[in-house]
Design an enzyme around this catalytic site. Structure first.
Site, mmCIF file in Angstrom:
data_model
loop_
_atom_site.group_PDB
_atom_site.id
_atom_site.type_symbol
_atom_site.label_atom_id
_atom_site.label_comp_id
_atom_site.label_asym_id
_atom_site.label_seq_id
_atom_site.Cartn_x
_atom_site.Cartn_y
_atom_site.Cartn_z
ATOM 1 N N ASP A 129 12.825 14.094 -0.019
ATOM 2 C CA ASP A 129 12.318 14.143 -1.397
ATOM 3 C C ASP A 129 11.429 15.423 -1.341
ATOM 4 O O ASP A 129 10.714 15.394 -2.324
ATOM 5 C CB ASP A 129 11.592 12.636 -1.708
ATOM 6 C CG ASP A 129 12.475 11.566 -1.771
ATOM 7 O OD1 ASP A 129 14.003 12.014 -1.892
ATOM 8 O OD2 ASP A 129 12.335 10.547 -1.385
ATOM 9 N N GLU A 130 11.394 16.303 -0.816
ATOM 10 C CA GLU A 130 10.563 17.550 -0.609
ATOM 11 C C GLU A 130 11.175 18.792 -1.047
ATOM 12 O O GLU A 130 10.637 19.858 -1.191
ATOM 13 C CB GLU A 130 10.002 17.734 0.659
ATOM 14 C CG GLU A 130 8.966 16.589 1.029
ATOM 15 C CD GLU A 130 7.514 16.929 0.504
ATOM 16 O OE1 GLU A 130 7.573 17.815 -0.409
ATOM 17 O OE2 GLU A 130 6.758 16.156 0.875
#
Lengths: 285, 285, 285, 285
Positions: free
Chosen positions: A229-230
């Site tokens: 999720d980065e």
């Protein structure tokens, strides 16, 4: 032979004369610009450009035009690519048991909105087989367990390769990909995360959001990287919520957000509107 | 001498080679493009462009650069203008008895956000004199009655001329200008209308909106033309409302909308981001 | 036997003691309030209320509870109705050749989001027959010409009646209903109009919006009345547009708006959250 | 004597009969309900209510009505309070060197929008002294250094106490309060944080947001607790951003968000629309 409509996407260090060189190249060949966007990232001294142009008379092949453009690209140290719009990008969609994003993408493909072509569906479950059947899409059920994970991802990558797909869309695919797979699909894999990143990474974001008592929820489409999720964010959208909404309400309201955000991200990728730059994106809309 | 930062805004019939000619002109003189937007209006075969560029070494005067550009402009039949950003645009604000937009513009001028300089305030009332005094702005109270209307507008135009203002902003100025004044200020007069145009033209738009039972209200900034509330729209914004809001609530909620919409329209005008084309605008943001 | 979950919706002249009477009635019978909204329309001296409540022990039939409530309703001159939530509202959807709203409603029905049950689809074309077939919904193709219009609407009303539907949803049904049909379906027929009403009534609203140069487009769901596009508004939503969007872009962007606005309006109607009051609605969300 | 308009705000464990008891109490005394909201938090078995009511004939003092209500409150174990709206809540605003929120609050106070009365301004700098002077507000410049921090906060609390203020608003006050001061002002101190919490806590949130490449920025108003930026959220708002916005652009765009979010939070608090429940809020709007 080509349709005669092309898209040039590029980025390079900023310098005097880039636009003049590119537009001069197009003008000399009689290409007509239909849409053009440029971004001078002054603090980082970087330049980004996307130009859609068409040939008034018969154009050459994309390879020939590319070859002619090569010297300009070299002069300005461009990272670039020329696309022939006649070639519709091919997409594989991965999904688990929650079907709204898949359903939405299939409908948008059918109306022509999506731009690309969905050539296969992969899933670790069989829930979505009926919709794949109805839409006449190959459905690859690839079970994933801790033991089979590596093999399963290898099969998934094989589907991508065999179908000639250039993009894998994780449309609520509830498995974290291995770093190796992330690397293999670098810049070619879009995920929808059901929160307004960077808030509420990881599992059960709506539950987290509810616990924190936020007044707005969101969804985020981003390129997948090994950092969960980065990855570079492509698009986000939000919706107001209130104290009377339960986590279940968040999930229901989030569906619309997820569908729209993912669909826009996929379309923009397919239209070559997204340029990745480090941990971020330039999106020409 | 100049600051060396310029803005070129132009439009003309679309043709192959415009961007090449403009960017070639800039590159030859060593100008560095900071921001550039272009719009190919294909159905109408029209082209619009705004480019902000700066000189790396000492630039000439804006007149000299303009003279050098003239042949290109003629070749493509451009409607164009080159602006030196060192010269801050001067603005006159007209207001009646409701002060929120004036108050907001003054604050945005002070923080530097607005770009332009407010050089005078005109009003048909004295309510806003204290804020003008506090902000040290000349305040011209020009009473308007049916009998004095023509003379009053002549005085208002005189203020615009004497201050060297290029823009008159009607910041909740509750008088309809005569067609002659509208014509004299064509493309130089921005009004804020407190509805989502074209809905609810004319008087008491919030009351009209309440009577119709809309679920969203809005505000619209537009150039003033002799057709009331029909001029080219620059910006709009909206806000959700509900059955429990009264017309008075609409008025209160509308204040924020009006302030923001008007401020954005003024700033974009001042930054030469707005190009009028017939009854519409191209806004490069 | 009932599920034991009920919804009471009412409106009446405002008065002291209404809430006390209603909540007293519920408390005496041991009903537990789950959600309650009330609206005192002070300027019009009107009162609106919606209460969802459940029985902790075995409840009676909805008819018995209604009979017991009757004296209170009479005392306050209420326009009211009590609903048993165990009885899912039945819906007929009318559509022409553009399927996105139908497609969306069917998906929302399937996930349970919609609340109601789609019992039939009527259309003046055969384009949507395949999706009806796939979803296993009766499909009534009723051709409409100027000559057959009255008969066609009679058949449509017959479908509504025979299926026991309480709601007809015009999901991009491109026919104007006759005043008689509008009257017969008063308060029971929801239409989606693809503009931000009251702007751009009638045909081709996106084209009208494009010609006017608005910066925001919208969609509106409203009850159908004999006055075209003038019925009580239930829900609206908007989306920003720019000079570079064509009418075709508006149409594409509008699809999402239309789906969401219509779906919300239908759900709210089905959940008894909408109370019509003159030309407007009270919507308890 | 009172104006005869009151607000009752309460919460308690959910139970059958609460609304009946409260509304019965009001009806017996002839109070007319103007606005009423209730929220049954079913999963947590909690009940929240806010009712605004007025007396048709002469009402008693708020103390007398409160005393009469006491038995009902006890019966249902309510956490409650009755407010006389004739008594305008008094507010102290703390600010550092960035004035837009203060400026905005002062304007909203003047138009009557804010509801409360700003009785003093405290600041660790002298930048805002001129606006305080113009608006005729007592200005307390209280320098803060690591050595004077405790004493400075004591002085700030003294200002709150001496002015009879019930609310301290941190309108871009760039100091972290000590846990002791947070505790002393529990539920009475509202802060504006310039990010969409929980993203980007702490210093320089716009810089953090820019580095992450988000496509939407936000602002959050929350009650201050000893955990930095972790207090109950009252209101949030967001704005779209793009790759071409710099951190400086974020700061400029954020100003509008911060003003609106903070103003709404203060108004809702002042109107007794906010009930704190654990780490979250119920906001009746």
């Amino acid at each position: 032979m080509t349709t005669g409509r092309f898209i040039l996407a590029l980025h390079c260090p900023d310098a005097v004369g880039i636009v003049a060189a590119v537009s001069g190249f197009l003008a000399e060949r009689g290409f007509s610009i239909e849409e053009s966007n440029q971004f001078h990232d002054l603090p980082r001294d970087a330049f980004f450009m996307r130009t859609a142009f068409s040939a008034l008379k018969q154009a050459g092949e994309v390879e020939a035009i590319s070859a002619a453009f090569e010297p300009i690209a070299e002069r300005f140290k461009m990272d670039w690519r020329l696309y022939d719009t006649a070639k519709r990008p091919r997409i594989v969609v991965a999904v688990s048991r929650i079907g709204h994003c898949l359903y939405d993408l299939l409908h948008r493909e059918q109306t022509g909105w999506l731009g690309g072509e969905i050539v296969a569906i992969v899933s670790n479950h069989d829930d979505m087989a009926p919709i794949a059947l109805w839409r006449d899409k190959p459905y690859h059920q690839i079970e994933v367990t801790p033991e089979t994970k590596v093999a399963a991802e290898a099969r998934m990558l094989a589907v991508v390769e065999e179908t000639g797909a250039e993009l894998l869309v994780l449309a609520r695919y509830m498995q974290v990909l291995t770093p190796e797979t992330c690397a293999a699909l670098s810049g070619r894999c879009i995920n929808i995360h059901h929160s307004f990143l960077p808030s509420f990474k990881g599992a059960h974001p709506y539950k987290q959001a509810h616990a924190r008592g936020v007044k707005i929820i969101g969804a985020t489409a981003h390129y997948v990287t090994p950092d969960l999720d980065e990855g570079p964010i492509i698009e986000q959208a939000v919706s107001r919520v209130s104290h009377h909404h339960t986590p279940k309400d968040f999930i229901e309201m989030g569906r619309d957000l997820e569908c729209q955000v993912l669909a826009r991200a996929v379309r923009w990728h397919v239209e070559r509107r997204v340029i990745i730059t480090g941990a971020k994106t330039v999106v020409f809309t």
